[in-house]
Design an enzyme around this catalytic site. Structure first.
Site, PDB file in Angstrom:
ATOM      1  N   GLU A 415      62.033  -9.937  39.063  1.00 36.71           N
ATOM      2  CA  GLU A 415      61.328  -8.780  39.600  1.00 36.71           C
ATOM      3  C   GLU A 415      62.249  -7.577  39.731  1.00 36.71           C
ATOM      4  O   GLU A 415      61.951  -6.476  39.262  1.00 36.71           O
ATOM      5  CB  GLU A 415      60.741  -9.133  40.967  1.00 36.71           C
ATOM      6  CG  GLU A 415      59.917  -8.036  41.596  1.00 36.71           C
ATOM      7  CD  GLU A 415      58.607  -7.853  40.883  1.00 36.71           C
ATOM      8  OE1 GLU A 415      58.464  -6.812  40.216  1.00 36.71           O
ATOM      9  OE2 GLU A 415      57.742  -8.723  40.974  1.00 36.71           O
ATOM     10  N   ASP A 419      62.306  -4.021  37.675  1.00 32.65           N
ATOM     11  CA  ASP A 419      62.117  -2.771  38.411  1.00 32.65           C
ATOM     12  C   ASP A 419      63.227  -1.771  38.125  1.00 32.65           C
ATOM     13  O   ASP A 419      62.970  -0.604  37.812  1.00 32.65           O
ATOM     14  CB  ASP A 419      62.060  -3.061  39.914  1.00 32.65           C
ATOM     15  CG  ASP A 419      60.752  -3.700  40.333  1.00 32.65           C
ATOM     16  OD1 ASP A 419      59.833  -3.779  39.510  1.00 32.65           O
ATOM     17  OD2 ASP A 419      60.652  -4.129  41.493  1.00 32.65           O
ATOM     18  N   SER A 658      53.920  -5.271  38.492  1.00 31.57           N
ATOM     19  CA  SER A 658      55.315  -5.012  38.828  1.00 31.57           C
ATOM     20  C   SER A 658      56.035  -4.279  37.713  1.00 31.57           C
ATOM     21  O   SER A 658      57.022  -3.577  37.964  1.00 31.57           O
ATOM     22  CB  SER A 658      56.047  -6.332  39.092  1.00 31.57           C
ATOM     23  OG  SER A 658      55.352  -7.128  40.002  1.00 31.57           O
ATOM     24  N   ASP A 703      41.820   7.797  29.276  1.00 34.11           N
ATOM     25  CA  ASP A 703      40.797   6.935  29.860  1.00 34.11           C
ATOM     26  C   ASP A 703      40.826   5.557  29.195  1.00 34.11           C
ATOM     27  O   ASP A 703      40.846   5.446  27.966  1.00 34.11           O
ATOM     28  CB  ASP A 703      39.422   7.575  29.688  1.00 34.11           C
ATOM     29  CG  ASP A 703      38.399   7.037  30.667  1.00 34.11           C
ATOM     30  OD1 ASP A 703      38.765   6.196  31.512  1.00 34.11           O
ATOM     31  OD2 ASP A 703      37.238   7.468  30.601  1.00 34.11           O
ATOM     32  N   GLY A 734      35.836   7.516  33.011  1.00 37.17           N
ATOM     33  CA  GLY A 734      36.220   8.101  34.288  1.00 37.17           C
ATOM     34  C   GLY A 734      36.916   7.082  35.164  1.00 37.17           C
ATOM     35  O   GLY A 734      37.468   6.087  34.680  1.00 37.17           O
ATOM     36  N   ASP A 736      37.587   3.957  37.548  1.00 42.25           N
ATOM     37  CA  ASP A 736      37.035   2.635  37.822  1.00 42.25           C
ATOM     38  C   ASP A 736      38.087   1.830  38.571  1.00 42.25           C
ATOM     39  O   ASP A 736      39.276   2.174  38.558  1.00 42.25           O
ATOM     40  CB  ASP A 736      36.619   1.935  36.522  1.00 42.25           C
ATOM     41  CG  ASP A 736      37.752   1.824  35.512  1.00 42.25           C
ATOM     42  OD1 ASP A 736      38.708   1.068  35.777  1.00 42.25           O
ATOM     43  OD2 ASP A 736      37.694   2.505  34.470  1.00 42.25           O
TER      44      ASP A 736
END
Length: 754
Positions: A415, A419, A658, A703, A734, A736
């Site tokens: 992780e 990152d 992540s 989108d 749009g 969601d």
């Protein structure tokens, strides 16, 4: 007052937009009165508290106290709790909350700290380190395995081990071979690029036992595995069978012990045929396979994992994949079908991200005041050598992260590795901080640290979280933990700080092992369980996409040259790769999160966008399962699968929300650089700006119109958790809940923010 200030400084329509407060100026707003601080100081002295330290704003106080003084001076029972798996011990007061109603849980500190003077009780919201019990995700996984170690999961049948029944259906040409379903090899993960499949699986012997010798698989039982049959069935094309001799399958023993160092040739000592990169992936799948093969006593039960690589004749085209073992007796195992039609996708690099989102390839932040950060918990450490190797491979200048907190470079976490490499790989040249917190600390501990830092990083990515109900159960204070954390996030917004949080990796309900960082896995597909802090109205919630071919609804349609001729009907195969929401149904091993809060009402900055979705979306989940009035999340999305990182010195593909978080943080940090270069303040809390730009300049976002978040993550046979779920949300033009407003078009945004 702080929330009103947040709206003024974060709303582009406000005359006070960008007029952020310094920590010194803001603390005068929320700082307790002197008599309150003096009262608490006196109280802490009376109960023999030691090492008393107040934060800059005196809104938190940290101290040490002996268990004896907790019992004698606070009148609270004290116990030593030892983790069943890790052996880690903590001292806490009574953690049994089931006999308390919500009001009692939310105020248990006031109820139990009986000796706190009445004039101070109204000023105490919660304590940390007295009732909370935050264990790590790995501790809970190992505990779950420990508690199930007598169960023979291998003999259970899992309905998830079926080809996917979603939009892309496996075709009959990959029908299962005859054989025993209890000895089928188990595919744990498939990774690869646009035209290659690396299939990671665990072989099983004819008698259902696990092999112990990678050089002679199952030879110890007298019936060794001689070969494997791999069938790859590309969408709309004939299947291809690959026969691999068992000696040519790259198999290795993967032990519980830490990774051994590679030899001079870059391979691991326990198997000359397995590279360090493969070994890292094998280790990553080992615990999953142990848990679901009935070998839960992982400390003494090594696992053999194997890898077979297959080439795809049709790049990026989804394919059904299955594996079967053939024994020396010529008997065959059951055939294991990977539960979804796998979707190949290109490997993601910082340059890929620049190309996707319109960032100039040579762009580099140069403003000295620009800054970004990541936050790590659960002993997720950073190896600087890995970071430098990554920067070398990506053609970037070497730079370092300012690490605050404990760090052991010998044990880098996947992780934290992801990152730091992607926030710095995308936010090139930006001053970077890496916060690290010990096991037992969580997001509020980080917020306290930020509130005690005069010049905090302008953008922070958080890749951790849990369901709202998970915090309620684990914090010791019910929902008060969330309420206070929201207050701290508002303070950050007042200071012009951006916080980006991943929306979770287990769909709308956060079902299964991937769902929670704090609480036990949720076992059912419903109701919707919102993921916090991502669902907070005061962070930017970040969802995940991948790059694939079926990126438009038409791509799963059927066409026919003659409407009456059904025999010659064929499937539409699109050849332009675009972003798709990550989900098991669409070919990934996990599902991006998103939905609506059960705790916080929808904030006005997203009211118009969310209302339009609710009015136009089809196939919404049954209303009793979710709260349509709650805050909607995610807000935006970025690519979050197949990112290449350097881990233990080797390139390794990885993904998750992540992975999307640091990508988005780096992109926002580069936008801040554009602003700072033009003598403008940083973007700060970006949600009001982004929702307004989406309405007035829809070209500012790409989108994403294909995908859903019904599912959890892929579960192997014997899992108590489902993979596929009947309800969830779908992508829509749009906003969601699956991908928010879409992915950022950096090139357009960089002009609109000036």
């Amino acid at each position: 007052m702080l929330q009103e200030l947040m709206l003024e400084v974060s709303d582009p329509k406000s005359i006070n937009y960008g007029k952020y407060m310094t920590l010194d100026a803001m603390k005068d707003i929320y700082k307790p009165a002197k008599n309150v601080v003096d009262g608490f100081q006196k109280f802490l002295t009376l109960i023999n508290a030691r090492d008393i330290q107040w934060t800059v704003g005196q809104d938190f106080v940290q101290f040490s106290i002996s268990a004896r003084d907790v019992r004698l001076n606070l009148g609270l029972p004290v116990f030593v709790y030892k983790h069943v798996a890790s052996g880690r011990s903590i001292i806490r007061s009574d953690l049994r909350l089931n006999d308390l109603d919500e009001t009692s849980r939310n105020h248990r500190g006031l109820a139990l700290l009986a000796k706190l003077p009445k004039e101070l009780q109204g000023h105490l919201e919660l304590t940390l380190g007295l009732f909370d019990i935050f264990d790590s995700k790995q501790e809970r996984r190992d505990a779950s395995a420990f508690l199930r170690h007598n169960h023979d999961l291998l003999n259970k049948t899992n309905n998830n081990n079926k080809p996917v029944s979603g939009p892309l259906k496996p075709e009959g040409a990959v029908a299962a071979s005859t054989g025993n379903s209890t000895n089928q090899p188990i595919i744990s993960i498939i990774v690869g690029g646009t035209s290659d499949l690396n299939i990671y699986f665990q072989p099983v012997c004819q008698n259902g036992q696990l092999p112990s010798n990678p050089s002679s698989l199952c030879g110890e039982f007298g019936v060794p595995i001689t070969r494997f049959s791999v069938i790859v069935k590309p969408y709309t094309y004939d299947p291809i069978e690959l026969i691999v001799d068992a000696k040519n399958a790259r198999c290795a023993v993967v032990n519980e012990a830490p990774n051994p160092p590679p030899n001079d040739n870059g391979t691991l000592a326990d198997s000359p045929r397995v590279s360090a990169k493969d070994h890292v992936i094998l280790r990553a799948t080992r615990k999953m396979l142990h848990r679901f093969m009935g070998q839960e006593n992982m400390a003494v039960a090594p696992t053999i994992n194997c890898i077979i690589t297959a080439k795809l004749a049709y790049p990026l085209l989804r394919a059904n994949v299955s594996v079967q073992s053939v024994y020396s007796s010529e008997d065959k195992s059951g055939r294991f079908y990977y539960p979804t039609a796998y979707a190949p996708t290109e490997y993601i690099l910082p340059q890929t991200i620049f190309d996707l989102y319109g960032v100039p390839a040579s762009y580099r932040s140069t403003h000295p005041a620009n800054s970004q950060a990541i936050v790590s918990f659960e002993q997720q450490y950073i190896n600087t050598d890995d970071l430098h190797t990554f920067q070398d491979l990506m053609g970037q200048r070497r730079s370092d992260c300012n690490i605050i907190g404990p760090n052991d470079p010998a044990y880098p976490g996947g992780e934290s590795t992801l990152d730091v490499q992607y926030v710095m790989g995308v936010g090139v040249g930006v001053n970077t901080t890496c916060w690290s917190f010990p096991v037992g600390d969580y997001v509020l501990n980080w917020a306290i640290a930020v509130g005690n830092t005069a010049v905090a990083p302008l953008v922070t990515s958080i890749s951790y979280g849990d369901t709202e109900i998970g915090y309620e159960q684990k914090s010791g204070y019910g929902l008060q933990y969330i309420y206070r954390m929201n207050s701290e996030l508002i303070k950050m917004a007042d200071r012009g700080l951006t916080v980006i949080a991943g929306s979770g990796d287990a769909g709308w309900s956060n079902v299964g092992e991937m769902g929670n960082d704090l609480s036990a896995p949720d076992p059912t597909c419903s109701p919707m369980r919102a993921f916090y802090p991502s669902v907070s109205p005061y962070v930017t919630s970040l969802s995940s996409t991948f790059v694939g071919l079926n990126a438009l609804p038409v791509c799963s349609s059927i066409i026919s040259p003659n409407p009456d001729d059904h025999v010659s009907s064929v499937n539409v195969v699109c050849n332009r790769a675009r972003e798709i929401a990550v989900s098991v149904t669409d070919g990934m091993g996990w599902t991006t999160g998103g939905g609506f809060s059960n705790v916080t009402l929808r904030h006005k900055y997203q009211e118009s966008a969310v209302s339009e979705y609710l009015a136009t979306a089809k196939n919404l989940p049954p209303t009793p399962l979710w709260n349509s009035s709650g805050q909607g999340y995610a807000d935006i999305a970025t690519v979050g699968w197949n990112q290449l990182v350097v881990w233990f010195g080797e390139l390794f593909p990885i993904g998750g929300t992540s992975a999307s978080g640091p990508v988005a943080a780096g992109l926002v940090a580069l936008l801040n650089d554009v602003r700072l270069r033009h003598n403008k303040p940083p973007l700060g809390f970006i949600n009001p700006l982004f929702y307004q730009l989406s309405a007035t300049h829809p070209e500012a976002f790409n989108d994403v119109t294909v995908g859903s978040n019904n599912d959890g993550d892929i579960q192997p046979p014997g899992s108590p958790y489902p993979t596929f779920c009947p309800y969830g949300f779908s992508c829509n033009p749009g906003w969601d809940p699956v991908t928010g407003l879409g992915s950022p078009n950096w090139q357009v945004l960089s002009k609109l923010i000036l």
